[in-house]
Write a protein that holds these residues in place. Structure first.
Motif, PDB file in Angstrom:
ATOM      1  N   PRO A 212     157.795 -30.951  54.915  1.00 30.87           N
ATOM      2  CA  PRO A 212     158.697 -30.145  55.742  1.00 30.87           C
ATOM      3  C   PRO A 212     157.960 -29.144  56.630  1.00 30.87           C
ATOM      4  N   ALA A 213     156.865 -28.585  56.146  1.00 26.41           N
ATOM      5  CA  ALA A 213     156.112 -27.607  56.947  1.00 26.41           C
ATOM      6  C   ALA A 213     155.539 -28.216  58.219  1.00 26.41           C
ATOM      7  N   SER A 214     155.372 -29.534  58.224  1.00 23.92           N
ATOM      8  CA  SER A 214     154.789 -30.215  59.383  1.00 23.92           C
ATOM      9  C   SER A 214     155.834 -30.700  60.380  1.00 23.92           C
ATOM     10  N   ALA A 215     157.088 -30.346  60.184  1.00 24.19           N
ATOM     11  CA  ALA A 215     158.175 -30.917  60.990  1.00 24.19           C
ATOM     12  C   ALA A 215     158.003 -30.656  62.479  1.00 24.19           C
ATOM     13  N   ALA A 216     157.689 -29.424  62.856  1.00 21.66           N
ATOM     14  CA  ALA A 216     157.555 -29.100  64.281  1.00 21.66           C
ATOM     15  C   ALA A 216     156.364 -29.837  64.887  1.00 21.66           C
ATOM     16  N   LEU A 217     155.255 -29.892  64.151  1.00 21.45           N
ATOM     17  CA  LEU A 217     154.073 -30.590  64.644  1.00 21.45           C
ATOM     18  C   LEU A 217     154.351 -32.085  64.779  1.00 21.45           C
ATOM     19  N   ARG A 218     155.048 -32.646  63.801  1.00 22.77           N
ATOM     20  CA  ARG A 218     155.405 -34.068  63.858  1.00 22.77           C
ATOM     21  C   ARG A 218     156.272 -34.354  65.086  1.00 22.77           C
ATOM     22  N   ALA A 219     157.285 -33.512  65.326  1.00 22.67           N
ATOM     23  CA  ALA A 219     158.174 -33.719  66.469  1.00 22.67           C
ATOM     24  C   ALA A 219     157.408 -33.591  67.783  1.00 22.67           C
ATOM     25  N   ALA A 220     156.519 -32.597  67.856  1.00 20.27           N
ATOM     26  CA  ALA A 220     155.735 -32.410  69.082  1.00 20.27           C
ATOM     27  C   ALA A 220     154.815 -33.606  69.331  1.00 20.27           C
ATOM     28  N   TYR A 221     154.234 -34.147  68.272  1.00 25.43           N
ATOM     29  CA  TYR A 221     153.369 -35.325  68.400  1.00 25.43           C
ATOM     30  C   TYR A 221     154.164 -36.527  68.887  1.00 25.43           C
ATOM     31  N   LEU A 222     155.326 -36.762  68.294  1.00 24.29           N
ATOM     32  CA  LEU A 222     156.138 -37.928  68.673  1.00 24.29           C
ATOM     33  C   LEU A 222     156.681 -37.807  70.086  1.00 24.29           C
ATOM     34  N   GLU A 223     156.859 -36.588  70.565  1.00 26.15           N
ATOM     35  CA  GLU A 223     157.360 -36.365  71.922  1.00 26.15           C
ATOM     36  C   GLU A 223     156.231 -36.201  72.943  1.00 26.15           C
ATOM     37  N   HIS A 224     154.990 -36.328  72.514  1.00 25.86           N
ATOM     38  CA  HIS A 224     153.823 -36.109  73.382  1.00 25.86           C
ATOM     39  C   HIS A 224     153.844 -34.719  73.995  1.00 25.86           C
ATOM     40  N   ALA A 225     154.374 -33.761  73.233  1.00 29.12           N
ATOM     41  CA  ALA A 225     154.418 -32.378  73.706  1.00 29.12           C
ATOM     42  C   ALA A 225     153.098 -31.651  73.444  1.00 29.12           C
ATOM     43  N   VAL A 226     152.206 -32.260  72.679  1.00 27.58           N
ATOM     44  CA  VAL A 226     150.926 -31.648  72.353  1.00 27.58           C
ATOM     45  C   VAL A 226     149.921 -32.773  72.125  1.00 27.58           C
ATOM     46  N   VAL A 227     148.650 -32.487  72.386  1.00 28.49           N
ATOM     47  CA  VAL A 227     147.584 -33.421  72.016  1.00 28.49           C
ATOM     48  C   VAL A 227     147.185 -33.092  70.582  1.00 28.49           C
ATOM     49  N   LEU A 228     147.316 -34.062  69.698  1.00 27.24           N
ATOM     50  CA  LEU A 228     146.993 -33.890  68.286  1.00 27.24           C
ATOM     51  C   LEU A 228     145.737 -34.684  67.978  1.00 27.24           C
ATOM     52  N   THR A 229     144.735 -33.998  67.422  1.00 28.23           N
ATOM     53  CA  THR A 229     143.479 -34.682  67.106  1.00 28.23           C
ATOM     54  C   THR A 229     142.843 -34.067  65.865  1.00 28.23           C
ATOM     55  N   PRO A 230     142.515 -34.895  64.855  1.00 32.33           N
ATOM     56  CA  PRO A 230     142.844 -36.308  64.715  1.00 32.33           C
ATOM     57  C   PRO A 230     144.323 -36.492  64.413  1.00 32.33           C
ATOM     58  N   HIS A 231     144.796 -37.725  64.505  1.00 35.07           N
ATOM     59  CA  HIS A 231     146.224 -38.023  64.396  1.00 35.07           C
ATOM     60  C   HIS A 231     146.479 -39.103  63.341  1.00 35.07           C
ATOM     61  N   PRO A 232     147.754 -39.353  63.009  1.00 32.19           N
ATOM     62  CA  PRO A 232     148.060 -40.313  61.943  1.00 32.19           C
ATOM     63  C   PRO A 232     147.506 -41.717  62.179  1.00 32.19           C
ATOM     64  N   GLN A 233     147.491 -42.170  63.421  1.00 32.93           N
ATOM     65  CA  GLN A 233     146.979 -43.516  63.665  1.00 32.93           C
ATOM     66  C   GLN A 233     145.494 -43.613  63.333  1.00 32.93           C
ATOM     67  N   ALA A 234     144.729 -42.591  63.679  1.00 36.19           N
ATOM     68  CA  ALA A 234     143.303 -42.598  63.342  1.00 36.19           C
ATOM     69  C   ALA A 234     143.104 -42.689  61.836  1.00 36.19           C
ATOM     70  N   HIS A 235     143.904 -41.934  61.092  1.00 38.33           N
ATOM     71  CA  HIS A 235     143.770 -41.983  59.636  1.00 38.33           C
ATOM     72  C   HIS A 235     144.093 -43.378  59.108  1.00 38.33           C
ATOM     73  N   ALA A 236     145.153 -43.983  59.617  1.00 36.39           N
ATOM     74  CA  ALA A 236     145.543 -45.309  59.135  1.00 36.39           C
ATOM     75  C   ALA A 236     144.474 -46.352  59.447  1.00 36.39           C
TER      76      ALA A 236
END
Length: 339
Positions: A212-236
């Motif tokens: 739950p604490a990551s909700a805003a970051l998750r939404a921003a990532y899915l909306e391309h509102a922020v550059v996230l590095t590293p990201h879930p795809q890199a981990h997978a």
């Protein structure tokens, strides 16, 4: 800062140097190149991402991910890859350590070389973040970076977060250290209090942004509102430990279309890893003394067990969970003699 490192991380640096030969360095580099070439294959990506959570299939927008860590054990002339991490810590602390070597260099020439390499390392770190920004197709200058981890001030490597903040600020960037719960997504912009965030340097171990604490970051990532590095795809693609089982399976590598020369490098230098399957429980139990058991989504040695130390109760927990079994490679010893 020195006092904080001493308090938080008293065993972070070895009391003695450990030497790596040029041959070992090149072997490790060849493994990294081999892994990168396999991850670039569409067949590999389809297979791995097809088994991952949906967020791992989300297009990250071009960012590749900063600070991948390829963890090797070294013994005599052998090297063995035991793990790949996508949010590895320690880079800034190593940069500071390089500066500290001024005090113990033998001559002026060595001191000058150390100074140059330290500056180059710090510049390379900053350039890497600018590259992530450019790869994400942003058409304006990068201005703000948030270094994000859960309860950052309580983290073991909090001193490094402070060093990163100082580094970014020396290069004209505004930087904040934040808990993910402090972030808000408003009108397509990710905010930390009154600061709009352009890029998040992600140090979370919530790799798929599920908490739950990551909700805003998750939404921003899915909306391309922020550059996230590293990201879930890199981990997978890299850090899920099941991938190591794939990368050291000759038949699977051949089926994915991996070049024979690349396959041979991987097979020779990755510690043999397999996914723990109940169907093979008897064999794995009988071989346990030469194996190390790790959770597929684990980190930092949590819930990982040497086979010669596990009880039947722990073994049943391993079988009920999601684990890999990896051949143990005991790292080499550095013997300090005396006269």
């Amino acid at each position: 800062m020195a006092e904080l490192v001493e308090e938080r991380c008293p065993y972070l640096f070895s009391a003695r140097p450990v030497f790596i030969s040029d041959e070992q360095t090149e072997r490790m580099a060849s493994v990294v190149r081999a892994v990168e070439s396999v991850v670039a294959l569409p067949a590999y990506r389809d297979r791995v991402l097809g088994e991952a959570l949906p967020i791992a299939r989300h297009d990250p927008g071009g960012a590749k991910g900063v600070f991948f860590g390829y963890d090797f054990h070294v013994r005599d002339n052998e090297v063995g890859l035991i793990e790949i991490n996508t949010n590895a810590g320690g880079a800034m602390l190593n940069a500071v350590m390089a500066k500290a070597h001024h005090a113990c260099c033998i001559d002026t020439a060595q001191a000058a070389t150390t100074a140059i390499s330290s500056r180059a390392l710090e510049k390379g770190i900053v350039d890497m973040f600018y590259a992530e920004w450019r790869l994400s197709g942003r058409d304006r200058p990068l201005q703000t970076i948030a270094i994000v981890d859960a309860a950052p001030e309580e983290q073991y490597l909090y001193p490094e977060f402070l060093l990163f903040k100082q580094l970014f600020e020396r290069h004209g960037l505004r930087a904040v250290i934040a808990d993910p719960a402090e972030l808000q997504l408003r009108d397509g912009v990710l905010w930390h209090h009154d600061t709009a965030i352009d890029l998040v340097y992600n140090r979370l171990t919530d790799f798929m942004l599920e908490l739950p604490a990551s909700a805003a970051l998750r939404a921003a990532y899915l909306e391309h509102a922020v550059v996230l590095t590293p990201h879930p795809q890199a981990h997978a693609l890299y850090a899920d430990k099941r991938n190591l089982a794939l990368l050291c399976d000759a038949k699977l590598l051949d089926a994915l279309g991996v070049a024979p020369s690349t396959r041979d490098v991987l097979l020779a230098n990755i510690q043999h890893t397999e996914v723990v399957d109940v169907a093979h429980a008897d064999r794995l139990w009988s071989e346990r003394r030469r194996l190390f058991f790790k959770p597929t989504d684990g980190y930092g040695g949590r819930a990982a067990y040497r086979g010669d130390k596990i009880t039947k109760r722990v073994w049943n927990e391993i079988l009920a969970g999601s684990y890999v079994a990896q051949a143990i490679m005991v790292p080499g010893d550095r013997v300090i003699g005396s006269r």
